[in-house]
Scaffold this motif. Structure first.
Motif, PDB file in Angstrom:
ATOM      1  N   MET A  69       0.943  -1.226  -0.123  1.00  0.00           N
ATOM      2  CA  MET A  69       0.063  -0.024   0.037  1.00  0.00           C
ATOM      3  C   MET A  69       0.822   1.388   0.109  1.00  0.00           C
ATOM      4  O   MET A  69       0.426   2.247  -0.435  1.00  0.00           O
ATOM      5  CB  MET A  69      -1.013  -0.037   1.166  1.00  0.00           C
ATOM      6  N   THR A  70       2.008   1.225   0.709  1.00  0.00           N
ATOM      7  CA  THR A  70       3.058   2.409   0.701  1.00  0.00           C
ATOM      8  C   THR A  70       3.382   2.732  -0.642  1.00  0.00           C
ATOM      9  O   THR A  70       3.313   3.764  -1.099  1.00  0.00           O
ATOM     10  CB  THR A  70       4.120   1.979   1.740  1.00  0.00           C
ATOM     11  N   ALA A  71       3.726   1.678  -1.236  1.00  0.00           N
ATOM     12  CA  ALA A  71       4.387   1.650  -2.797  1.00  0.00           C
ATOM     13  C   ALA A  71       3.457   2.278  -3.785  1.00  0.00           C
ATOM     14  O   ALA A  71       3.479   3.280  -4.337  1.00  0.00           O
ATOM     15  CB  ALA A  71       4.821   0.359  -3.246  1.00  0.00           C
ATOM     16  N   LEU A  72       2.045   1.808  -3.547  1.00  0.00           N
ATOM     17  CA  LEU A  72       0.915   2.126  -4.383  1.00  0.00           C
ATOM     18  C   LEU A  72       0.448   3.675  -4.196  1.00  0.00           C
ATOM     19  O   LEU A  72       0.380   4.336  -5.258  1.00  0.00           O
ATOM     20  CB  LEU A  72      -0.226   1.631  -3.901  1.00  0.00           C
ATOM     21  N   ASP A  73       0.669   4.030  -2.873  1.00  0.00           N
ATOM     22  CA  ASP A  73       0.424   5.513  -2.484  1.00  0.00           C
ATOM     23  C   ASP A  73       1.504   6.482  -3.046  1.00  0.00           C
ATOM     24  O   ASP A  73       1.319   7.569  -3.677  1.00  0.00           O
ATOM     25  CB  ASP A  73       0.108   5.669  -0.844  1.00  0.00           C
ATOM     26  N   GLY A  82     -11.486  -2.169 -12.897  1.00  0.00           N
ATOM     27  CA  GLY A  82     -11.975  -1.987 -14.279  1.00  0.00           C
ATOM     28  C   GLY A  82     -10.938  -1.421 -15.119  1.00  0.00           C
ATOM     29  O   GLY A  82     -10.045  -0.525 -14.521  1.00  0.00           O
ATOM     30  N   PHE A  83     -11.199  -1.297 -16.468  1.00  0.00           N
ATOM     31  CA  PHE A  83     -10.202  -0.584 -17.243  1.00  0.00           C
ATOM     32  C   PHE A  83     -11.064   0.299 -18.371  1.00  0.00           C
ATOM     33  O   PHE A  83     -10.605   1.550 -18.476  1.00  0.00           O
ATOM     34  CB  PHE A  83      -9.094  -1.441 -18.132  1.00  0.00           C
ATOM     35  N   LEU A  84     -12.118  -0.116 -18.782  1.00  0.00           N
ATOM     36  CA  LEU A  84     -12.811   0.741 -19.721  1.00  0.00           C
ATOM     37  C   LEU A  84     -13.769   1.692 -19.105  1.00  0.00           C
ATOM     38  O   LEU A  84     -13.876   3.004 -19.255  1.00  0.00           O
ATOM     39  CB  LEU A  84     -14.015  -0.132 -20.773  1.00  0.00           C
ATOM     40  N   ARG A  85     -14.319   1.282 -17.783  1.00  0.00           N
ATOM     41  CA  ARG A  85     -15.133   2.023 -16.879  1.00  0.00           C
ATOM     42  C   ARG A  85     -16.255   2.824 -17.762  1.00  0.00           C
ATOM     43  O   ARG A  85     -16.320   4.138 -17.644  1.00  0.00           O
ATOM     44  CB  ARG A  85     -14.250   3.026 -16.325  1.00  0.00           C
ATOM     45  N   PRO A  86     -16.924   2.200 -18.430  1.00  0.00           N
ATOM     46  CA  PRO A  86     -18.117   2.590 -18.813  1.00  0.00           C
ATOM     47  C   PRO A  86     -19.256   3.453 -17.966  1.00  0.00           C
ATOM     48  O   PRO A  86     -19.766   4.410 -18.425  1.00  0.00           O
ATOM     49  CB  PRO A  86     -18.934   1.498 -19.564  1.00  0.00           C
ATOM     50  N   TRP A  87     -19.136   3.025 -16.598  1.00  0.00           N
ATOM     51  CA  TRP A  87     -20.033   3.732 -15.795  1.00  0.00           C
ATOM     52  C   TRP A  87     -19.629   5.188 -15.352  1.00  0.00           C
ATOM     53  O   TRP A  87     -20.072   5.844 -14.657  1.00  0.00           O
ATOM     54  CB  TRP A  87     -20.090   2.966 -14.504  1.00  0.00           C
ATOM     55  N   THR A 118      -2.710   5.544 -11.525  1.00  0.00           N
ATOM     56  CA  THR A 118      -1.568   5.265 -12.367  1.00  0.00           C
ATOM     57  C   THR A 118      -1.406   3.694 -12.020  1.00  0.00           C
ATOM     58  O   THR A 118      -1.317   3.018 -12.835  1.00  0.00           O
ATOM     59  CB  THR A 118      -0.326   5.751 -12.030  1.00  0.00           C
ATOM     60  N   LEU A 119      -1.668   3.338 -10.694  1.00  0.00           N
ATOM     61  CA  LEU A 119      -1.643   1.953 -10.294  1.00  0.00           C
ATOM     62  C   LEU A 119      -3.011   1.791  -9.754  1.00  0.00           C
ATOM     63  O   LEU A 119      -3.253   2.349  -8.802  1.00  0.00           O
ATOM     64  CB  LEU A 119      -0.497   1.793  -9.443  1.00  0.00           C
ATOM     65  N   HIS A 120      -3.542   0.708 -10.189  1.00  0.00           N
ATOM     66  CA  HIS A 120      -4.851   0.280  -9.217  1.00  0.00           C
ATOM     67  C   HIS A 120      -5.169  -1.130  -9.342  1.00  0.00           C
ATOM     68  O   HIS A 120      -4.756  -1.891 -10.232  1.00  0.00           O
ATOM     69  CB  HIS A 120      -5.942   1.102  -9.617  1.00  0.00           C
TER      70      HIS A 120
END
Length: 420
Positions: A372-376, A393-398, A386-388
């Motif tokens: 989590m530290t690296a992610l933040d 999801g990737f397209l995120r039509p919503w 950037t990192l998730h």
DNA sequence: TCTGGGGTCCTAGGACCC
DNA sequence: TCTGGGGTCCTAGGACCC
């Protein structure tokens, strides 16, 4: 003379932020929209004069906006948050006792002083914020927070005061009589309706109302507001912000979502946002609440709204852990056959990250602290998302629409304003 | 077609205890 | 006919704020 309060409030804050980087907007009607470009949430004085109401749905005043060439902006919270911080920093340098009350307001506690001295102080605050940050503010002084709010309102509404107003300690009943009871801080739509039924129409009526009647019909909060109007301070300055009780993240969808997979992605994204906030505050959550709802404005479509809360065996701040629990809860809430408008998550039972002891029967969770530290770090450096987690999801039509957003002038290297 | 998001506080009522 | 009383804790819902 008793000690007193001041309220400093940024004028039409979001609009003023947009104008700061776009001086051509001065004198033009300008509005800023809510998150989904749904409602009007800030208006310049020119837009107010056109009759555009606070909270009005955008689509309902489209014609008016087109006819008067009103400048429209999607909300740009990174920009507003940054400018807010700058205003509050300047204030903190000038005044020792400050309570940041909201993104655009701060209460100040002051020792007793003559009205002329207060006026001079207010003018100095106003000029300094304008010079150092560029945002216009109004300042109101009064013996209680509620009266300082009223003084601020007068400062803002009556240009002859030059943005600063000191409520006289005595003999201000005529001013209160000119203020509708629903405009008093703490009196909302429902309460003012009740008050009007009881014959209480103005701030002065509320000040003079019967205590027993108030306690009975408006509970202790209404009685407190009335007492504050009498000049008896009930709401102290809270200089250090109280610990957060909960962290929520939710958004309306750009278009309705019917399938569980779509809801799942959106929810995971909101959990990621809430969890990042949680870690930024060095907290952990012991409880996760998930809710979902259809669009209540579409009365003819089938409606469904529900929520559920899960307690965790072990408090955590891990995005991955929290997503796991939230998604499981969503599975229980989901019913097919509805067009959903929104899902959301609230993290509760917050506590210090260092609290508690390891659970005897729970293995140490995956997605631990180092990850989590690296992610933040990555997301702070290179931008959110950037990192998730793949669950997001990737397209995120919503994803919702924000089609008229100004650049993040002060918070993104890529969007710095260019001079010359 | 299109109606925000994130908070807090208070109360009533039920469960439970002795 | 009539079925204790007082306390705490929790939750859901309502109201308010910006």
């Amino acid at each position: 003379m008793a000690p007193l309060f001041a309220l400093l409030d940024c004028n039409n804050f979001y609009v003023s932020c947009e104008r700061l980087f776009n001086p051509g907007l001065a004198g033009l009607p300008v509005v800023v929209l809510s998150n989904n470009d749904g409602c009007i949430i800030a208006r310049s004085n020119e837009a107010k004069a056109l009759g555009i109401k606070m909270g009005e749905p955008f689509f309902r005043c489209r014609d008016l906006i087109a006819a008067h060439q009103v400048q429209v902006f999607s909300s740009n919270y990174p920009l507003y948050g940054d400018l807010s911080q700058r205003v509050m920093e300047v204030l903190g340098q000038l005044e020792p006792e400050v309570e940041v009350y909201s993104i655009d307001e701060a209460f100040i506690r002051l020792p007793a002083a003559m009205p002329e001295a207060l006026l001079a102080n207010g003018r100095h605050l106003r000029a300094t914020v304008k010079r150092q940050v560029g945002i216009p503010v109004s300042v109101g002084f009064g013996p209680t927070k509620t009266l300082a709010k009223i003084a601020n309102r007068i400062a803002k509404q009556q240009p002859e005061h030059g943005g600063v107003f000191v409520l006289p300690e005595q003999g201000h009943d005529a001013l209160l009589a000119a203020i509708e009871v629903g405009d008093v801080w703490g009196i909302g739509r429902r309460q003012s309706q009740k008050l009007r039924l009881g014959g209480i129409r103005t701030a002065l009526d509320l000040k003079n109302a019967n205590d027993t009647w108030l306690r009975k019909h408006l509970t202790v909060t209404g009685l407190r507001t009335s007492t504050e109007l009498r000049g008896v301070s009930c709401l102290p300055l809270t200089d250090s912000p109280p610990a957060k009780q909960s962290i929520t993240s939710s958004r309306s969808f750009g278009q309705p979502v019917t399938d569980l997979a779509g809801l799942h992605e959106a929810l995971a994204s909101y959990v990621a946002i809430a969890a990042a906030k949680l870690r930024a505050e060095r907290l952990t959550a012991g409880c996760v609440q998930v809710y979902l709802t259809t669009n209540r404005f579409r009365a003819r479509e089938p409606q469904y709204a529900n929520s559920t809360t899960v307690s965790l065996a072990l408090p955590t701040a891990s995005t991955l852990e929290l997503i796991r629990h939230a998604v499981a809860a969503l599975g229980q809430l989901y019913r097919s056959g509805f067009a959903y408008q929104k899902v959301g998550v609230t993290l509760m039972d917050l506590g210090a990250a260092s609290r508690g002891q390891p659970h005897l029967f729970c293995p140490p969770p995956k997605g631990g602290e180092a990850l989590m530290t690296a992610l933040d770090k990555v997301n702070t450096r290179w931008g959110r998302d950037t990192l998730h987690s793949g669950a997001e999801g990737f397209l995120r039509p919503w994803k919702n629409k924000q089609t008229m957003k100004s650049p993040s002038y002060t918070t993104s290297w890529h969007e710095l304003p260019v001079v010359g």
